[in-house]
Design a protein around this motif. Sequence first.
Motif, PDB file in Angstrom:
ATOM      1  N   ASP A 130      12.663   6.305 -28.079  1.00 15.53           N
ATOM      2  CA  ASP A 130      11.475   6.424 -28.933  1.00 15.53           C
ATOM      3  C   ASP A 130      10.201   6.749 -28.145  1.00 15.53           C
ATOM      4  O   ASP A 130       9.131   6.933 -28.736  1.00 15.53           O
ATOM      5  CB  ASP A 130      11.247   5.119 -29.721  1.00 15.53           C
ATOM      6  CG  ASP A 130      12.208   4.991 -30.898  1.00 15.53           C
ATOM      7  OD1 ASP A 130      12.977   5.943 -31.141  1.00 15.53           O
ATOM      8  OD2 ASP A 130      12.194   3.938 -31.569  1.00 15.53           O
ATOM      9  N   HIS A 144       5.369   1.049 -34.149  1.00 14.19           N
ATOM     10  CA  HIS A 144       6.470   1.642 -34.918  1.00 14.19           C
ATOM     11  C   HIS A 144       7.381   0.507 -35.339  1.00 14.19           C
ATOM     12  O   HIS A 144       7.990  -0.145 -34.499  1.00 14.19           O
ATOM     13  CB  HIS A 144       7.242   2.663 -34.084  1.00 14.19           C
ATOM     14  CG  HIS A 144       8.569   3.002 -34.704  1.00 14.19           C
ATOM     15  ND1 HIS A 144       8.685   3.343 -36.034  1.00 14.19           N
ATOM     16  CD2 HIS A 144       9.829   3.022 -34.201  1.00 14.19           C
ATOM     17  CE1 HIS A 144       9.966   3.561 -36.318  1.00 14.19           C
ATOM     18  NE2 HIS A 144      10.675   3.365 -35.233  1.00 14.19           N
ATOM     19  N   HIS A 146      10.151  -1.387 -38.431  1.00 15.22           N
ATOM     20  CA  HIS A 146      11.177  -1.177 -39.462  1.00 15.22           C
ATOM     21  C   HIS A 146      11.024  -2.236 -40.551  1.00 15.22           C
ATOM     22  O   HIS A 146      11.910  -3.073 -40.722  1.00 15.22           O
ATOM     23  CB  HIS A 146      12.580  -1.299 -38.855  1.00 15.22           C
ATOM     24  CG  HIS A 146      12.888  -0.293 -37.793  1.00 15.22           C
ATOM     25  ND1 HIS A 146      13.858  -0.485 -36.849  1.00 15.22           N
ATOM     26  CD2 HIS A 146      12.372   0.931 -37.528  1.00 15.22           C
ATOM     27  CE1 HIS A 146      13.937   0.561 -36.046  1.00 15.22           C
ATOM     28  NE2 HIS A 146      13.032   1.437 -36.425  1.00 15.22           N
ATOM     29  N   HIS A 205      13.891   5.751 -42.443  1.00 12.76           N
ATOM     30  CA  HIS A 205      13.861   5.119 -41.129  1.00 12.76           C
ATOM     31  C   HIS A 205      12.810   4.010 -41.011  1.00 12.76           C
ATOM     32  O   HIS A 205      13.156   2.836 -40.889  1.00 12.76           O
ATOM     33  CB  HIS A 205      13.655   6.222 -40.074  1.00 12.76           C
ATOM     34  CG  HIS A 205      13.512   5.736 -38.678  1.00 12.76           C
ATOM     35  ND1 HIS A 205      13.594   6.566 -37.595  1.00 12.76           N
ATOM     36  CD2 HIS A 205      13.265   4.500 -38.167  1.00 12.76           C
ATOM     37  CE1 HIS A 205      13.437   5.871 -36.479  1.00 12.76           C
ATOM     38  NE2 HIS A 205      13.229   4.623 -36.799  1.00 12.76           N
TER      39      HIS A 205
END
Length: 706
Positions: A130, A144, A146, A205
């Motif tokens: 990433d 970032h 989830h 995602h």
Amino acid sequence: MSVTTTKFKHVSYLWDEKKAAELAGDEVALLIYRSNLLGADLRLTNYGGGNTSCKAMAKDPLTGKDTEVMWVKGSGGDLGTLKRSGLAALYVDRLLALKNVYRGIDHEDEMVELFNHCIYDLSSKAPSIDTPLHGFLPFAHIDHLHPDAAIAIAAAKDGKKITQELFGGKIGWVEWQRPGFDLGLKLRQCLDENPGIRGIMLGSHGLFTWGNTAYESYINTLEVIERCAQYLEENLGKRGPVFGGEKLKALPGAERLSRAAALAPVLRGFCSSKVKMIGHFTDDARVLEFIDSNDLSRLAPMGTSCPDHFLRTKISPLVLDLGVADDLSDVKGVKERLAPQFEAYREMYAQYYASCKHPNSPAMRDPNPVVILYPGVGMFTFSKDKQTARVAAEFYINAINVMKGSEAVSSYTSLPRQEAFNIEYWLLEEAKLQRMPKPKALSGRIALVTGSAGGIGKAIAKKFADEGACVVINDNDEQRLEAARKEFAGAYGKDAFAGEVLDVTSPSRIRAVYDAAALAFGGVDIVVNCAGLSISKPLQDHTEKDWDILYDVLVKGQFLVTQAGVEVMRKQDIGGDVLNIVSKNALVSGPNNAAYGSAKAAQLHLSRLNAAELGGDRIRVNVVNPDAVISDSKIWESGWAEGRAKAYGVSVAELPAYYAKRTLLNEIILPEDIANACYVLVGGLMNKSTGNVLNVDGGVAMAFVR
Ligand SMILES: [Zn+2]
């Protein structure tokens, strides 16, 4: 800026201004602080999922000049526990320059090697895949994550439109693409085309959000996720009942657990057709809502969305075709019923592999399911160890949350199978697996050692845990057990053991402990009968009570614990081990030992009888004969030491030396010596031995097996 916690209902606002002020000026410290806060709330990101970064000026060690450096979470690890050592630090200008050598998406894997040429801090953690996702965005702080609430929108059929409307165009959208160099470029392109956005949603995602400071990024992230969660909540039930409404009622709690305990070893046996697996069970309310619903049959086969989810849970779960009233005590019937269901699952997985594989794909992995859903009862997960199985369950709950949210606002879409395959069998992912340390000798195995809160039993349980086994420690004394629980939790962590009160003379307690083992780990592979006590008296002084307790604990206890253990092993049908800790006294005749010595002889012969009977089930039964193990043993309470000392005409203090001297090797025997012998018998090198007696007594010729 002042933000009160009342602003947030769906996420936890944890920022402490005082703490942050202490870190002011150190952007990396602030990054770690923020990361730990984000990782502490599982609604923000799943375990091990997501990454964070910051960019700041630092001195170049070669030129002494200021240069821009990016610190980003490295490969592996979890945000909640991220430390400086978990970060990779890279030169930003070099990272950006990689664009000049990028040959296109077919060659993007080769870029991973090149990240190493950009490393600023030589003690960096390896940069993750990433890294370019953070590198090409020009913000000082980036998160970032989830979050289930964002993925629910990212995985919805109308996700792009919903994102656009929900944030008034302030959150960009990038369609699903496997993370890597190219996705980094796509994020930058999205930003260039939509200047002024505060974040980007990645289809199927997760979420990117950012800020100029650690705090701005934190608050931006929280606000975006809160808005997503609020939107899902507002719409829940508007398009019809959750998951199409309830199809069947879950069993009451106690019945769910007893059915799960009865079935777990059978499932573990099927799942261990290639490698021995450890199980986990949960009947979490979120699981029950899903597995008892009308939509289960439509949604479960679709599989999960976020890559993290299916890497942990496999392409889709196995939904058992088994009723809540079906008779589980008919083990043969249950197995006959389930065998074709497992076969169909393995077939489906092989089909998926065959239809998606590339010429250079790694070989097909274990085709058994990781997630098994039993409507009305709960969810089982199986993996190489307890932590991985437990985390797989957590990830499937994330997936359930995502499906619930998606279905509330639109229709859930899973990742196309080919895309899922490309992640699962990604060569970089394979390389990661190859780098993992080799499993320990007892990993994947479950051991129940009776009387393991102290003395020899505890030493055996510790040795087995050291070698990778899950252990069920137990004792008939709750206080002693509690102390052992604390010790094991500290030494091995909560996933390595279960602790239960066990009286080996009580069939109902024995059953309860095996049930606990089945719920905690899926069953049992190694049973060690170690619980014991001893009474030494001249024949005339022996009472009937002395006789009964010795025979109850030593002989009947071994019989009952073995019998119940073999029942579990037969359900699994993957073999097993019974180890009986007997004694030199089973073979040697000495004074003042009528009841104890004869009970030990009975234990020894019972072991041989069991070995003769259980070979067909690949269950091996072996004996370890210790002698005179003195430290930390219950045997030495209740006057036994005094009794033996008297019998030998020495003082209690002289006993260890006395015992050592009368052995051939002149050795004092420790609990660890017995534990090592047990390990020798089950560690793999003695797999073709059963009915054996191994002495650990320093060598006593009178106790040699004749
Ligand atoms: Zn991600």
